[in-house]
Every structure is written in C-alpha cells, then in structure tokens.
Design a protein around this motif. Structure first.
Motif, PDB file in Angstrom:
ATOM      1  N   ALA A 124       0.673  -1.211  -0.076  1.00 39.62           N
ATOM      2  CA  ALA A 124       0.061  -0.028  -0.131  1.00 39.62           C
ATOM      3  C   ALA A 124       0.860   1.276  -0.046  1.00 39.62           C
ATOM      4  CB  ALA A 124      -1.004   0.044   1.272  1.00 39.62           C
ATOM      5  N   LEU A 125       0.522   2.378  -0.690  1.00 37.10           N
ATOM      6  CA  LEU A 125       0.896   3.481  -0.657  1.00 37.10           C
ATOM      7  C   LEU A 125       0.171   4.641  -0.112  1.00 37.10           C
ATOM      8  CD1 LEU A 125       2.326   3.563  -4.291  1.00 37.10           C
ATOM      9  CD2 LEU A 125       3.906   3.413  -2.011  1.00 37.10           C
ATOM     10  N   THR A 126      -1.105   4.440  -0.141  1.00 36.66           N
ATOM     11  CA  THR A 126      -2.302   5.303   0.531  1.00 36.66           C
ATOM     12  C   THR A 126      -3.237   4.528   1.010  1.00 36.66           C
ATOM     13  OG1 THR A 126      -3.268   5.858  -1.281  1.00 36.66           O
ATOM     14  CG2 THR A 126      -1.356   7.405  -0.888  1.00 36.66           C
ATOM     15  N   VAL A 127      -4.145   5.102   1.975  1.00 39.73           N
ATOM     16  CA  VAL A 127      -5.116   4.460   2.437  1.00 39.73           C
ATOM     17  C   VAL A 127      -6.456   5.222   2.342  1.00 39.73           C
ATOM     18  CG1 VAL A 127      -6.611   3.291   4.450  1.00 39.73           C
ATOM     19  CG2 VAL A 127      -3.847   3.179   3.939  1.00 39.73           C
ATOM     20  N   ARG A 128      -7.647   4.791   1.824  1.00 42.73           N
ATOM     21  CA  ARG A 128      -9.007   5.437   1.630  1.00 42.73           C
ATOM     22  C   ARG A 128      -9.928   4.631   2.609  1.00 42.73           C
ATOM     23  NH1 ARG A 128      -9.091   4.125  -3.936  1.00 42.73           N
ATOM     24  NH2 ARG A 128      -7.420   5.883  -4.215  1.00 42.73           N
ATOM     25  N   ALA A 129     -11.028   5.209   2.946  1.00 47.46           N
ATOM     26  CA  ALA A 129     -12.070   4.665   3.815  1.00 47.46           C
ATOM     27  C   ALA A 129     -13.266   4.962   2.864  1.00 47.46           C
ATOM     28  CB  ALA A 129     -12.253   5.191   4.937  1.00 47.46           C
ATOM     29  N   ARG A 130     -14.131   3.844   3.013  1.00 47.00           N
ATOM     30  CA  ARG A 130     -15.657   3.736   2.317  1.00 47.00           C
ATOM     31  C   ARG A 130     -16.559   4.211   3.292  1.00 47.00           C
ATOM     32  NH1 ARG A 130     -16.804   3.972  -2.737  1.00 47.00           N
ATOM     33  NH2 ARG A 130     -18.678   3.145  -3.630  1.00 47.00           N
ATOM     34  N   VAL A 131     -17.200   5.438   3.395  1.00 41.91           N
ATOM     35  CA  VAL A 131     -18.003   5.766   4.195  1.00 41.91           C
ATOM     36  C   VAL A 131     -19.143   6.339   3.744  1.00 41.91           C
ATOM     37  CG1 VAL A 131     -15.803   6.424   5.436  1.00 41.91           C
ATOM     38  CG2 VAL A 131     -16.953   8.216   4.221  1.00 41.91           C
ATOM     39  N   LEU A 132     -20.064   7.120   4.686  1.00 41.61           N
ATOM     40  CA  LEU A 132     -21.379   7.473   4.515  1.00 41.61           C
ATOM     41  C   LEU A 132     -21.469   9.001   4.307  1.00 41.61           C
ATOM     42  CD1 LEU A 132     -23.588   5.274   6.779  1.00 41.61           C
ATOM     43  CD2 LEU A 132     -22.829   4.756   4.732  1.00 41.61           C
ATOM     44  N   ALA A 133     -21.983   9.415   3.307  1.00 44.48           N
ATOM     45  CA  ALA A 133     -22.219  10.967   3.085  1.00 44.48           C
ATOM     46  C   ALA A 133     -23.630  11.077   3.246  1.00 44.48           C
ATOM     47  CB  ALA A 133     -21.737  11.403   1.868  1.00 44.48           C
ATOM     48  N   TYR A 134     -24.220  11.811   4.507  1.00 38.78           N
ATOM     49  CA  TYR A 134     -25.512  11.758   4.529  1.00 38.78           C
ATOM     50  C   TYR A 134     -26.198  13.419   4.804  1.00 38.78           C
ATOM     51  CZ  TYR A 134     -24.522  12.813   9.494  1.00 38.78           C
ATOM     52  OH  TYR A 134     -24.041  13.385  10.556  1.00 38.78           O
ATOM     53  N   ALA A 135     -27.544  13.446   4.436  1.00 37.24           N
ATOM     54  CA  ALA A 135     -28.248  14.695   4.678  1.00 37.24           C
ATOM     55  C   ALA A 135     -28.416  14.836   6.036  1.00 37.24           C
ATOM     56  CB  ALA A 135     -29.246  14.946   3.762  1.00 37.24           C
ATOM     57  N   PRO A 136     -27.607  15.786   6.990  1.00 39.38           N
ATOM     58  CA  PRO A 136     -27.792  15.773   8.213  1.00 39.38           C
ATOM     59  C   PRO A 136     -29.516  16.230   8.641  1.00 39.38           C
ATOM     60  CG  PRO A 136     -26.440  17.604   7.687  1.00 39.38           C
ATOM     61  CD  PRO A 136     -26.586  16.790   6.446  1.00 39.38           C
ATOM     62  N   GLU A 137     -29.806  17.083   7.567  1.00 39.18           N
ATOM     63  CA  GLU A 137     -31.428  17.559   8.212  1.00 39.18           C
ATOM     64  C   GLU A 137     -32.347  16.365   7.870  1.00 39.18           C
ATOM     65  OE1 GLU A 137     -29.502  18.442   5.495  1.00 39.18           O
ATOM     66  OE2 GLU A 137     -30.885  18.750   3.832  1.00 39.18           O
ATOM     67  N   ARG A 138     -32.066  15.506   6.979  1.00 40.88           N
ATOM     68  CA  ARG A 138     -32.994  14.261   6.977  1.00 40.88           C
ATOM     69  C   ARG A 138     -32.665  13.021   7.642  1.00 40.88           C
ATOM     70  NH1 ARG A 138     -32.242  16.499   1.893  1.00 40.88           N
ATOM     71  NH2 ARG A 138     -31.403  14.795   1.105  1.00 40.88           N
ATOM     72  N   VAL A 139     -31.545  12.950   8.223  1.00 42.18           N
ATOM     73  CA  VAL A 139     -31.170  11.668   8.737  1.00 42.18           C
ATOM     74  C   VAL A 139     -30.598  11.667  10.283  1.00 42.18           C
ATOM     75  CG1 VAL A 139     -29.524   9.677   8.593  1.00 42.18           C
ATOM     76  CG2 VAL A 139     -30.334  10.631   6.493  1.00 42.18           C
ATOM     77  N   ASP A 140     -31.321  10.785  11.125  1.00 41.29           N
ATOM     78  CA  ASP A 140     -30.883  11.025  12.460  1.00 41.29           C
ATOM     79  C   ASP A 140     -29.767  10.067  12.496  1.00 41.29           C
ATOM     80  OD1 ASP A 140     -30.332  10.546  15.054  1.00 41.29           O
ATOM     81  OD2 ASP A 140     -32.435   9.936  15.713  1.00 41.29           O
ATOM     82  N   ILE A 141     -28.497  10.228  12.447  1.00 38.05           N
ATOM     83  CA  ILE A 141     -27.439   9.493  12.151  1.00 38.05           C
ATOM     84  C   ILE A 141     -27.028   8.423  13.371  1.00 38.05           C
ATOM     85  CG2 ILE A 141     -25.384  10.822  12.988  1.00 38.05           C
ATOM     86  CD1 ILE A 141     -25.467   8.829   9.744  1.00 38.05           C
ATOM     87  N   SER A 142     -27.876   8.870  14.540  1.00 31.22           N
ATOM     88  CA  SER A 142     -27.529   8.071  15.862  1.00 31.22           C
ATOM     89  C   SER A 142     -28.273   6.744  15.458  1.00 31.22           C
ATOM     90  CB  SER A 142     -28.207   8.581  16.982  1.00 31.22           C
ATOM     91  OG  SER A 142     -29.516   8.776  16.961  1.00 31.22           O
ATOM     92  N   LYS A 143     -29.005   6.693  14.645  1.00 32.40           N
ATOM     93  CA  LYS A 143     -29.996   5.358  14.036  1.00 32.40           C
ATOM     94  C   LYS A 143     -28.967   4.345  13.385  1.00 32.40           C
ATOM     95  CE  LYS A 143     -34.507   7.163  14.141  1.00 32.40           C
ATOM     96  NZ  LYS A 143     -35.586   7.458  13.336  1.00 32.40           N
ATOM     97  N   ILE A 144     -27.653   5.093  12.842  1.00 35.76           N
ATOM     98  CA  ILE A 144     -26.970   4.001  12.161  1.00 35.76           C
ATOM     99  C   ILE A 144     -25.478   3.907  12.800  1.00 35.76           C
ATOM    100  CG2 ILE A 144     -25.574   3.819  10.158  1.00 35.76           C
ATOM    101  CD1 ILE A 144     -27.921   5.320   8.455  1.00 35.76           C
ATOM    102  N   LYS A 145     -25.080   2.541  13.022  1.00 32.69           N
ATOM    103  CA  LYS A 145     -23.803   2.463  13.669  1.00 32.69           C
ATOM    104  C   LYS A 145     -22.758   1.587  12.623  1.00 32.69           C
ATOM    105  CE  LYS A 145     -24.361   3.615  18.043  1.00 32.69           C
ATOM    106  NZ  LYS A 145     -25.254   4.984  17.669  1.00 32.69           N
ATOM    107  N   THR A 146     -23.570   0.713  11.930  1.00 30.15           N
ATOM    108  CA  THR A 146     -22.723  -0.266  10.917  1.00 30.15           C
ATOM    109  C   THR A 146     -23.259  -0.085   9.618  1.00 30.15           C
ATOM    110  OG1 THR A 146     -24.252  -2.120  11.274  1.00 30.15           O
ATOM    111  CG2 THR A 146     -22.578  -1.737  13.165  1.00 30.15           C
ATOM    112  N   TYR A 147     -22.453  -0.565   8.578  1.00 34.64           N
ATOM    113  CA  TYR A 147     -22.789  -0.718   7.357  1.00 34.64           C
ATOM    114  C   TYR A 147     -24.219  -1.636   7.484  1.00 34.64           C
ATOM    115  CZ  TYR A 147     -18.354   0.570   5.920  1.00 34.64           C
ATOM    116  OH  TYR A 147     -17.151   1.315   5.789  1.00 34.64           O
ATOM    117  N   GLY A 148     -24.319  -2.628   8.063  1.00 32.22           N
ATOM    118  CA  GLY A 148     -25.373  -3.690   8.372  1.00 32.22           C
ATOM    119  C   GLY A 148     -26.840  -2.643   8.522  1.00 32.22           C
ATOM    120  N   ASP A 149     -26.627  -1.658   9.043  1.00 32.35           N
ATOM    121  CA  ASP A 149     -27.942  -0.844   9.475  1.00 32.35           C
ATOM    122  C   ASP A 149     -28.206  -0.164   8.290  1.00 32.35           C
ATOM    123  OD1 ASP A 149     -27.617  -1.333  12.340  1.00 32.35           O
ATOM    124  OD2 ASP A 149     -26.588   0.353  12.714  1.00 32.35           O
ATOM    125  N   LEU A 150     -27.609   0.006   7.015  1.00 31.81           N
ATOM    126  CA  LEU A 150     -28.194   0.392   5.944  1.00 31.81           C
ATOM    127  C   LEU A 150     -29.067  -0.329   5.415  1.00 31.81           C
ATOM    128  CD1 LEU A 150     -24.933   1.605   4.114  1.00 31.81           C
ATOM    129  CD2 LEU A 150     -26.555   2.995   5.538  1.00 31.81           C
TER     130      LEU A 150
END
Ligand SMILES: [Fe+2]
Length: 339
Positions: A124-150
C-alpha cells in the motif's frame, strides 16, 4: 597535513556509505506505470532523482488500461513499477502474472502486514475509507452504527450507491464475506438493492450530488472524494459537498492505492528503491495529501484536513482477502440483483 588527509578520507567514506544506502551516483532509470496524476507525485520523483541520480520516466493512464497494456506487452514491457488504486486491481495484476514478489526490510518496516499482499506482490502507498455521506437535516445518524444498519427498512428509497461493476463496491462486499461470511454478504446486498433511491448510476461524486439534491439521504463514498469536491473549482461540487456530512460506520471499510514491481522489470533494483522511497516517512505525507488520503506508513500522521472528517477504527482484515474474494463478491451482487 596528515590529520587533514584523514578527515578527507573519513568524509569520502561516509559519503560513499550514504551513496550506498541511497544508490546515489549509480544513476540509471526507472519506468513507472501509474494511474496517479498529481503534481505532488512528480515533485517526489524529482526528489528521488536528486537523492539517487536515478531518472524516473512516468507513463500515466487509467487503471484498467495499464493492466491491459502490461498484459499485452508481456516480457517486453517497459514497466518497472506499477502504481494503481484498489486491492481488487492490484490482486488482478498479481493473478495475471504481471508482478513479482519483493521482500525488503525497508518495505516491511514502512508498511504494516495488513496493508501489503500476503505474498509480497504489492504494498500500500495510501489508504482510503468507504464511508457514508448523509443529509444531516433528514437523517438521524444515531440510528446508524454499522454498514448492516443501511438495510434497515427505515431507509427504503434513501440509499445512493454506484453500480456493482465498480471495484470499490466489489471490495466492500468482499470485506463482508471475509468478516461475516457469504450469507451475510448476500443478505446485505439484497437489502441495499431493496433500499436504493434509484437505479445505480454515476460515480461516487454523483451520489453526493444526488443527496444534496434530495434524491436520497445516504450515499456510500470514498473519503477522498469529499476532499476533492470541497476543493473543486466546480461550484456545484463544492455546494453539494457542503450539504452532506460524513459518517464512519463501525469497522470502517478501508482500501488502498498501492504498487508492485513488474514481473519483467528491467530496472528492478531502481524500482525497489523508488518504492522504498515512496513509503518512507519523508515522502508519505505529501504522497497521501495529493489525493486527500491517509498515509499507509503508520508513523506518518494524516493531514489536519483529513482529521477534521473524524476518527475511525478500520475493519481488521488482511487486505489480500479483498482480492481473493472479488469474484465471489461479484457473484453475490449479481445474485442480489445489484445492477
Ligand atoms: Fe476513485
């Protein structure tokens, strides 16, 4: 006079030790086939040439194009060092017989076990993460902890993710096979298909733009696209990126860009030296920052900008598995009806 002669001798001796370490004065050249296209990379190549006298010739092209080219060139290839993104592709190059294993104390020291091929075909030379980009006004992010929650029915019609033909998603599903097994991965892929806001289309940036436009609420993207969009000259991209927030699920999925030595490298020693240099503490920060990525060398801190995205704990897997489970992942996504 005698003392002076001794000092000169010592100086020359220590210089040649230095030259021995860095190969200075040997000159020669090294040919790099890379899918990276950043000014910073060229600066580092120039620095390498200054240190070693080795000239760096660069051929830039798309990831898959470079693999195809090396395949066609076979033994006659000019490629010494091959640089590309995603373990899926690095593994493909390994399996196609385009690379050779390299064992080097410096590389072993610079790059941790899980970020290099099990058989030492790539690092490896560099590392990237695959993450969530969400709309904060429409998503209560505390309801999501894992990829499984999607795949919770609550997010029906809300998820934005690109097609299954994309290697980033294939590697994501491969990581689930490695961690939780095939059944889990298939169930997840089916759940994603059930929850998507629209038929998969466009790249990672397009998913962010769709969240900003209200077409869906949660996109799955690689971290560096946020950096690219926020710093883009295209106003639409900047505005879209400003409207979303990043969330790093537990056991965050990571992938890398990396490099391996061509099986038919004519300048193998020089290629190893360049790879060692690119993984060194001195080079890593600059190298990663060019594409808003995390350094692969754990002794180097990520940029302040990246730290502002938040902290995360990566999936604990040997990344070689992302390559080994690639075809299984494609099969599973197919079965799930992921277009
Ligand atoms: Fe990308």
């Amino acid at each position: 006079m005698k003392k002076f002669a001794i000092i000169i001798t010592v100086l020359v001796a220590s210089l040649s030790i230095f030259a021995g370490i860095f190969g200075y004065g040997q000159g020669g050249e090294v040919n790099v086939y890379t899918s990276r296209h950043y000014d910073t990379d060229q600066q580092l190549y120039d620095e390498f040439t200054k240190l070693t006298g080795i000239k760096v010739n660069v051929i830039k092209a798309g990831e898959d194009e470079l693999i195809e080219r090396m395949k066609n060139e076979g033994e006659d290839t000019n490629a010494d060092l091959f640089i590309t993104a995603d373990v899926g592709r690095l593994h493909r190059a390994k399996m196609l017989g385009l690379l050779q294993p390299i064992v080097s104390e410096t590389l072993t020291k610079n790059i941790p076990d899980n970020l290099r091929d099990r058989d030492n075909y790539w690092y490896a030379l560099t590392v990237r993460a695959r993450v969530l980009a969400y709309a904060p006004e429409r998503v209560d992010i505390s309801k999501i902890k894992t990829y499984g929650d999607l795949i919770n029915p609550e997010w029906k019609g809300k998820i934005l993710i690109r097609s299954s033909s994309n290697i980033y998603n294939q590697s994501l599903v491969a990581s689930f096979i490695a961690l939780y097994g095939e059944d889990w991965a298939l169930n997840w892929a089916k759940g994603i298909v059930a929850n998507i806001a629209r038929e998969p289309q466009g790249n990672d940036r397009a998913q962010v733009i769709a969240v900003a436009a209200g077409e869906g609420d949660i996109a799955v993207i690689n971290t560096y696209y946020m950096g690219k969009m926020l710093n883009s000259s295209d106003e639409q991209q900047v505005n879209a990126a400003k409207k979303v927030k990043l969330y790093f699920p537990e056991k965050t999925h990571i992938n890398v860009s990396g490099a391996g030595i061509s099986k038919y490298a004519k300048n193998k020693e020089n290629a190893i030296k360049l790879l060692e240099f690119l993984t060194s503490k001195e080079a890593q920060r600059l190298y990663a920052e060019a594409n808003y990525e995390y350094p692969a060398n754990p002794e180097v801190e990520p940029s302040e900008f990246l730290k502002s995205f938040g902290d995360f704990k990566p999936q604990e897997i040997d990344l070689t598995l992302l390559g080994e489970y690639n075809s299984k992942a494609v099969e599973i996504m197919d079965k799930a009806g992921w277009k």
